[in-house]
Design a protein around this motif. Sequence first.
Motif, PDB file in Angstrom:
ATOM      1  N   LYS A 274       0.821  -1.211   0.000  1.00 28.10           N
ATOM      2  CA  LYS A 274       0.000   0.000   0.000  1.00 28.10           C
ATOM      3  C   LYS A 274       0.856   1.262   0.000  1.00 28.10           C
ATOM      4  N   VAL A 320      -9.499  -3.937  -2.242  1.00 30.25           N
ATOM      5  CA  VAL A 320      -8.288  -3.256  -2.700  1.00 30.25           C
ATOM      6  C   VAL A 320      -7.909  -3.874  -4.048  1.00 30.25           C
ATOM      7  N   CYS A 322      -6.011  -5.042  -7.149  1.00 26.35           N
ATOM      8  CA  CYS A 322      -4.587  -5.283  -7.352  1.00 26.35           C
ATOM      9  C   CYS A 322      -4.406  -6.102  -8.620  1.00 26.35           C
ATOM     10  N   ASP A 334      -8.449  -9.007  -5.423  1.00 28.94           N
ATOM     11  CA  ASP A 334      -8.330  -8.337  -4.128  1.00 28.94           C
ATOM     12  C   ASP A 334      -6.957  -8.619  -3.518  1.00 28.94           C
ATOM     13  N   ILE A 364      -1.288  -1.731  -6.863  1.00 29.50           N
ATOM     14  CA  ILE A 364      -2.686  -1.389  -6.577  1.00 29.50           C
ATOM     15  C   ILE A 364      -3.172  -0.420  -7.648  1.00 29.50           C
ATOM     16  N   SER A 369      -9.680   1.887  -7.658  1.00 30.08           N
ATOM     17  CA  SER A 369      -9.972   2.184  -6.254  1.00 30.08           C
ATOM     18  C   SER A 369     -10.946   3.351  -6.143  1.00 30.08           C
ATOM     19  N   LYS A 373     -15.199   3.436  -4.885  1.00 35.94           N
ATOM     20  CA  LYS A 373     -15.770   4.366  -3.910  1.00 35.94           C
ATOM     21  C   LYS A 373     -16.967   5.121  -4.482  1.00 35.94           C
TER      22      LYS A 373
END
Length: 505
Positions: A274, A320, A322, A334, A364, A369, A373
């Motif tokens: 991360k 997340v 990836c 994930d 990532i 991402s 959201k």
Amino acid sequence: MAAELVEAMNMVKSFRVSDLQTLLASMGRSKSGLKQDLVGRALRLVQTEYSPELLKNVRQLYETRFPKSSAWLAARRPESVPVNYPALNSSPRGTAQGTDYLNGIPKPAAPPAAEVKLVPLPFYHNLETLLPPTELIAQNSEKLQESQCVFELTPGQVEQIRNSSELRPGMKSVQVVLRICYTDSIGVQEDQYPPNIAVKVNQSYCHVPGYYPSNKPGVEPRRPCRPVNITPWLHLSTVTNRVTITWGNFGKRYSVAVYLVRVFTSGELFNQLKHCSVESPDRCRERIQDKLRFDPESEIATTGLRVSLICPLVKMRLGVPCRVLTCAHLQCFDAVFFLQMNEKKPTWTCPVCDKPAPFELLTIDGLLSEILKETPEDVEEIEYLTDGSWRPIRDEKEKERERENSRTPDYPVVDICVPEANGHSPAHSGTNQTGKPGSGGASAGTGGTSAGSGGGVVVDLTLDDSSDEEGGGGAEDSEDTDDSQDSPAPKRGRYDYDKDLVTAY
């Protein structure tokens, strides 16, 4: 000539399968069989038919794999790794009186141990090398061999182990691990256990990972070859530790090494990922535009790329996103679940395309991402467009449901009046949506009953023909009556209803 013969045999032992097949084919020999068969055949060829032409072929194949430039070798070799390592339990006397290598061929003087490099493991960080990669040497012709190695821990290393945190009860984060691999100086070697392996540390057997059961028919169980933690059986002092390895000698060469390592968890690796490997949204859009850029030489123009928001590993929405930098697809998996699965069973394979997915190549996806959201939970798929933008792909069932709700059906309206006093069901009116009588309706006669101003026309068909005549019907009614007398009477059911209305049995 004896020196050249020994040199040629040593070269043959380092050949791969393709090199052995090339050598045997050039000398008119069969090139089929397993590697150990090919090695034995090539060694017998060198011994029985030694000639300048054969030596030339062997040297050419050897130099193809190992360039002669010493400067090139020095540039590749790390300074911290020595060139030659002593073999376990090896001595000049044992080497001179060594047993046959394969198929009854006398074994020449043992060559220097090749430089072996083990592949780095994401969950293990090497702190110190306690025993460099050292080859396991067979002491006799038995299939089951035993080799020993010894090492000592310094006071500083003992303190590191004792003061380290616990991953779980009884397991420290700083460990002493044993690693075994093939003896091959080309590239880096993955952990590989020999057959019938058993490890004894200071007269106590330690646990070696067992086999994974296979649920596929015809597929043999596979053993996960990972480092063996020997810390619980060591003398955490300056006393010498002795490790005895029992292994099956079936023609392959193995090397063993001992390291002091720091063990990471999947959560710690995720924090590294991360903070160190996140691809920016702008870079992701550039990648998408490159994939969707028009190619004049291609006959098919791609206008969009669909990407699922469901992880292929656990079939849940991505947390997340990836992916691997070397993979061609944009589909992500994930990161948290991927690291947890490799912590339990290390495969490091991309779940989308089954290509290698080493930890150092994971990244990532910053754009996906942001999309996760911004989109609601019920959106399971999106489509990337040529300009780098995206749009949600709604579920086909939901789209069909909305399509049905937006479509207004155009059905005729049927007026139903209040049932009559005699209990008979009322007749349906022939009115359409506007209330005007249709072709199926009848004029209100003397025997009929007309609806109110707001309703349709209702005709009572339960009256017989005589009632129509008594009602003072006109001439046209009489003619209709005469015609009806000539035609056969319509069939009626149990009750005196028109069959077009209700038929009951």
